[in-house]
Design a protein around this motif. Structure first.
Motif, PDB file in Angstrom:
ATOM      1  N   ASP A   1      43.496  46.950  59.135  1.00 41.90           N
ATOM      2  CA  ASP A   1      44.864  46.968  59.259  1.00 41.90           C
ATOM      3  C   ASP A   1      45.424  45.617  58.550  1.00 41.90           C
ATOM      4  O   ASP A   1      45.423  44.449  59.305  1.00 41.90           O
ATOM      5  N   GLU A   2      45.835  45.500  57.490  1.00 49.36           N
ATOM      6  CA  GLU A   2      46.520  44.468  56.808  1.00 49.36           C
ATOM      7  C   GLU A   2      47.722  44.563  56.365  1.00 49.36           C
ATOM      8  O   GLU A   2      48.313  44.443  55.301  1.00 49.36           O
ATOM      9  N   ALA A   3      48.536  44.894  57.711  1.00 53.42           N
ATOM     10  CA  ALA A   3      49.779  45.107  57.638  1.00 53.42           C
ATOM     11  C   ALA A   3      50.714  44.010  56.985  1.00 53.42           C
ATOM     12  O   ALA A   3      51.829  44.353  56.209  1.00 53.42           O
ATOM     13  N   HIS A   4      49.997  42.967  57.353  1.00 50.73           N
ATOM     14  CA  HIS A   4      51.145  41.579  56.943  1.00 50.73           C
ATOM     15  C   HIS A   4      50.652  40.878  55.639  1.00 50.73           C
ATOM     16  O   HIS A   4      50.726  39.644  55.635  1.00 50.73           O
ATOM     17  N   GLY A   5      49.524  41.385  54.822  1.00 50.36           N
ATOM     18  CA  GLY A   5      49.059  40.793  53.951  1.00 50.36           C
ATOM     19  C   GLY A   5      49.293  41.496  52.469  1.00 50.36           C
ATOM     20  O   GLY A   5      48.492  41.328  51.625  1.00 50.36           O
ATOM     21  N   ALA A   6      50.366  42.504  52.215  1.00 48.13           N
ATOM     22  CA  ALA A   6      50.666  43.015  51.030  1.00 48.13           C
ATOM     23  C   ALA A   6      50.761  42.105  49.858  1.00 48.13           C
ATOM     24  O   ALA A   6      50.569  42.207  48.695  1.00 48.13           O
ATOM     25  N   HIS A   7      51.293  40.851  50.331  1.00 48.80           N
ATOM     26  CA  HIS A   7      51.622  39.629  49.107  1.00 48.80           C
ATOM     27  C   HIS A   7      50.309  38.946  48.879  1.00 48.80           C
ATOM     28  O   HIS A   7      50.517  37.992  48.046  1.00 48.80           O
ATOM     29  N   PHE A   8      49.278  39.193  49.443  1.00 47.24           N
ATOM     30  CA  PHE A   8      48.127  38.144  49.184  1.00 47.24           C
ATOM     31  C   PHE A   8      47.717  38.201  48.032  1.00 47.24           C
ATOM     32  O   PHE A   8      47.210  37.088  47.328  1.00 47.24           O
ATOM     33  N   ALA A   9      47.934  39.230  46.984  1.00 45.35           N
ATOM     34  CA  ALA A   9      47.804  39.453  45.658  1.00 45.35           C
ATOM     35  C   ALA A   9      48.712  38.574  44.772  1.00 45.35           C
ATOM     36  O   ALA A   9      48.647  38.444  43.553  1.00 45.35           O
ATOM     37  N   ALA A  10      49.387  37.836  45.402  1.00 44.14           N
ATOM     38  CA  ALA A  10      50.501  37.058  44.591  1.00 44.14           C
ATOM     39  C   ALA A  10      49.939  36.038  44.091  1.00 44.14           C
ATOM     40  O   ALA A  10      50.735  35.244  43.219  1.00 44.14           O
ATOM     41  N   GLY A  11      48.859  35.293  44.451  1.00 46.31           N
ATOM     42  CA  GLY A  11      48.318  34.118  43.975  1.00 46.31           C
ATOM     43  C   GLY A  11      47.185  33.545  44.550  1.00 46.31           C
ATOM     44  O   GLY A  11      46.933  34.129  45.708  1.00 46.31           O
ATOM     45  N   ASN A  12      46.542  32.626  44.124  1.00 45.35           N
ATOM     46  CA  ASN A  12      45.374  31.825  44.792  1.00 45.35           C
ATOM     47  C   ASN A  12      45.548  31.073  45.985  1.00 45.35           C
ATOM     48  O   ASN A  12      44.600  30.421  46.672  1.00 45.35           O
ATOM     49  N   HIS A  13      46.934  30.684  46.183  1.00 45.34           N
ATOM     50  CA  HIS A  13      47.301  29.769  47.421  1.00 45.34           C
ATOM     51  C   HIS A  13      47.500  30.691  48.531  1.00 45.34           C
ATOM     52  O   HIS A  13      47.888  30.241  49.719  1.00 45.34           O
ATOM     53  N   PHE A  14      47.515  31.927  48.229  1.00 48.40           N
ATOM     54  CA  PHE A  14      47.497  32.974  49.539  1.00 48.40           C
ATOM     55  C   PHE A  14      45.886  33.178  49.963  1.00 48.40           C
ATOM     56  O   PHE A  14      45.008  33.334  49.181  1.00 48.40           O
ATOM     57  N   PRO A  15      45.851  33.897  51.275  1.00 49.16           N
ATOM     58  CA  PRO A  15      44.465  34.177  51.705  1.00 49.16           C
ATOM     59  C   PRO A  15      44.113  35.448  51.107  1.00 49.16           C
ATOM     60  O   PRO A  15      44.822  36.189  50.136  1.00 49.16           O
ATOM     61  N   PRO A  16      42.571  35.441  50.758  1.00 48.71           N
ATOM     62  CA  PRO A  16      42.240  36.533  49.884  1.00 48.71           C
ATOM     63  C   PRO A  16      42.352  37.978  50.664  1.00 48.71           C
ATOM     64  O   PRO A  16      42.288  38.039  51.886  1.00 48.71           O
ATOM     65  N   SER A  17      42.941  39.051  49.933  1.00 43.57           N
ATOM     66  CA  SER A  17      43.233  40.493  50.453  1.00 43.57           C
ATOM     67  C   SER A  17      41.968  41.039  50.826  1.00 43.57           C
ATOM     68  O   SER A  17      40.763  40.783  50.184  1.00 43.57           O
ATOM     69  N   ALA A  18      42.051  41.933  52.106  1.00 45.49           N
ATOM     70  CA  ALA A  18      40.875  42.679  52.504  1.00 45.49           C
ATOM     71  C   ALA A  18      40.430  43.546  51.228  1.00 45.49           C
ATOM     72  O   ALA A  18      39.147  43.971  51.156  1.00 45.49           O
ATOM     73  N   VAL A  19      41.450  43.977  50.346  1.00 41.04           N
ATOM     74  CA  VAL A  19      41.149  44.847  49.129  1.00 41.04           C
ATOM     75  C   VAL A  19      40.136  44.109  48.117  1.00 41.04           C
ATOM     76  O   VAL A  19      39.096  44.510  47.790  1.00 41.04           O
ATOM     77  N   LYS A  20      40.396  42.637  48.116  1.00 38.55           N
ATOM     78  CA  LYS A  20      39.515  41.946  47.087  1.00 38.55           C
ATOM     79  C   LYS A  20      38.197  41.790  47.785  1.00 38.55           C
ATOM     80  O   LYS A  20      37.116  41.501  47.123  1.00 38.55           O
ATOM     81  N   LEU A  21      38.106  41.582  49.116  1.00 40.77           N
ATOM     82  CA  LEU A  21      36.811  41.347  49.731  1.00 40.77           C
ATOM     83  C   LEU A  21      36.041  42.496  50.006  1.00 40.77           C
ATOM     84  O   LEU A  21      35.060  42.702  50.811  1.00 40.77           O
ATOM     85  N   LYS A  22      36.519  43.617  49.543  1.00 43.16           N
ATOM     86  CA  LYS A  22      35.709  45.063  49.306  1.00 43.16           C
ATOM     87  C   LYS A  22      35.718  45.535  50.741  1.00 43.16           C
ATOM     88  O   LYS A  22      34.783  46.589  50.844  1.00 43.16           O
ATOM     89  N   ALA A  23      36.606  45.430  51.500  1.00 48.54           N
ATOM     90  CA  ALA A  23      36.953  46.602  52.605  1.00 48.54           C
ATOM     91  C   ALA A  23      36.975  47.880  52.350  1.00 48.54           C
ATOM     92  O   ALA A  23      37.546  48.061  51.132  1.00 48.54           O
ATOM     93  N   ASP A  24      36.647  48.836  52.969  1.00 53.53           N
ATOM     94  CA  ASP A  24      36.333  50.340  52.267  1.00 53.53           C
ATOM     95  C   ASP A  24      38.032  50.925  52.409  1.00 53.53           C
ATOM     96  O   ASP A  24      38.177  51.507  51.492  1.00 53.53           O
TER      97      ASP A  24
END
Length: 485
Positions: free
Chosen positions: A195-218
């Motif tokens: 549940d990454e409800a608050h992380g849709a913007h993490f793909a906006a740049g390297n200064h944001f935490p890595p998204s669970a998508v990038k970390l290969k969550a299923d």
């Protein structure tokens, strides 16, 4: 793919230019019925976009045209196996991914401080949750993420668990070592649902935490409406591996989502994807500079403390202040609202601001906000003696005392909070915001639960369906003298 396109919005604009005559739902007829209404000024343009599944406007539940193209652009940008638009919020994404993976009596490992929709999904699937205790940040008085050691222990105790469900980041923007946890689960071929409800913007740049998508969550669910410019209830669901059956996902989305999906919401999801896909390094730097300026000004305000992430790791869009006056977090939020500053949430100690993801040159009233915060706290004196924060004490790994079928056969009764310790809760206790259950039906109530509940009541928290709590009572499963619960 061309990320500069937004096919849903483009097609809807083309439809409007035809000046269509509506003999179809919805009933406002492209806004014609409300043209003379005083409130139509705010809705006139939205109503024109609010159509239905006409020829050429595709179908969310069986996309072949503009919606399919928009979802493919979403998939391409986030680099997933398949991504979906959600018009019923992250809630429906959580329900769908859980029900697609779990079946009745499956054991599932779930983060204790999850959103209520996760617990509702587990309940609908009739699975058996095993709760994992998150780390607790005493200075903030809030729970964070799960440690990898707790996950390893849980998987050793419950090797047949069918899934691991986690929240990342938490409401306040805190993150944990999710990458290690995903590796641990995948080593046992256990799917990780986030549940990454608050992380849709993490793909906006390297200064944001890595998204669970990038970390290969299923499977990952994101609320696009929380931090991207999408309308409320607009969300994304990303499928990231073959451990998730895409046919089952589509089936449950079709069951759980409205059969009349909102075209304005879908168009806003399309535009939100375009917004982040076109977000440049210059935009990122501009946003970070504005955040740094805002934080710097807040640090200089007497009467509040600016909270800092552990090791500086967290979501920069989440800015939390803590009252150093006699005001509780809830009271501080009320004072800010009287000045016209409306924040995301308050708890007994903190107030959370959600900063916008700004494009370069976009103006935002930071200086005015700082001045209003100063005015809100200036009448109140600093206090030296800090209020002790209740500890979030739960067993590191805990199951419910009763399962769904047992609870269905039970009777319940209300008892005073003072008599509830050691009893089994028959109600979900949800302080709101942020909508995270303190107690779940079937869970044993301990002294720390009651202490935290009393604190929340004293400091003005609200509870969904919790009128009895306000009156000092809680519903428990009734003890039968013939043989227990």
């Amino acid at each position: 793919m061309d990320q500069n396109r937004y096919p849903i919005y483009e097609t809807l604009l083309s439809h409007i230019k035809m000046k269509p005559i509506s003999y179809h739902v919805p009933g406002h007829k492209n806004g014609m019925l409300v043209q003379e209404m005083s409130w139509n000024n705010h809705f006139s343009h939205i109503f024109k976009l609010d159509v239905t599944e006409l020829n050429g406007l595709d179908d969310l539940h069986s996309p072949e045209g503009m919606i399919k193209e928009a979802e493919l652009l979403l998939t391409d940008f986030y680099r997933t196996k398949q991504s979906y638009f959600l018009v019923n919020g992250s809630t429906v994404g959580n329900l769908a991914m859980i029900m697609a993976v779990l079946k009745e009596d499956d054991e599932v490992l779930v983060q204790r401080n999850c959103h209520k929709s996760v617990l509702n999904g587990i309940s609908l699937a009739k699975a058996r949750p095993v709760f994992l205790q998150p780390d607790f940040y005493e200075d903030w008085g809030v729970a964070g993420g799960i440690s990898s050691s707790v996950v390893e222990e849980a998987l050793s105790l419950y090797p047949h668990a069918k899934a691991l469900i986690l929240t990342y980041p938490n409401y306040y923007g805190m993150i944990n070592d999710l990458e290690s946890i995903i590796e641990i689960a995948h080593h046992r071929n256990i799917p990780v649902l986030i549940d990454e409800a608050h992380g849709a913007h993490f793909a906006a740049g390297n200064h944001f935490p890595p998204s669970a998508v990038k970390l290969k969550a299923d499977a990952v669910v994101q609320s696009a409406h929380k931090t991207l410019p999408a309308m409320t209830m607009g969300a994304y669901l990303h499928i990231n591996s073959d451990r998730i059956n895409k046919g089952s996902i589509r089936k449950y989305l079709s069951i759980l989502q409205s059969s009349s999906p909102s075209y304005p919401i879908m168009a806003s999801l399309d535009l939100a994807r375009h917004y982040i896909a076109s977000f440049t390094k210059e935009d990122e730097q501009y946003t970070l500079e504005k955040i740094a300026s805002f934080r710097s000004e807040l640090m200089n305000i007497k009467g509040i403390k600016l909270q800092q992430f552990q090791d500086g790791k967290g979501d920069p869009l989440k800015i939390t202040i803590q009252s150093e006056t006699a005001l509780s977090g809830f009271e501080l939020q009320e004072q800010l609202e009287e000045k016209g500053v409306f924040t995301e949430l308050a708890d007994p100690f903190n107030v959370l601001f959600v900063f916008p993801l700004l494009k370069q040159g976009t103006d935002f009233p930071i200086e005015k906000t700082v001045q209003l915060v100063k005015e809100a706290v200036s009448p109140y004196e600093m206090i030296r003696e800090k209020t002790e924060k209740p500890k979030f004490r739960k067993a590191a790994i805990a199951k419910l005392e009763l399962n769904e079928e047992q609870m269905k056969k039970m009777h319940s009764t209300e008892v005073p909070l003072s008599m509830a310790v050691g009893q089994i809760s028959a109600q979900m206790v949800i302080p709101y915001p942020p909508g995270i259950p303190l107690l779940y039906p079937g869970e044993k109530i301990n002294e720390d639960d009651i202490s935290l509940l009393r604190l929340l009541l004293e400091t003005g928290a609200r509870f969904q369906q919790g009128e009895n709590l306000i009156n000092g009572f809680i519903t428990i499963y009734k003890y039968e003298t013939s043989g227990g619960y």
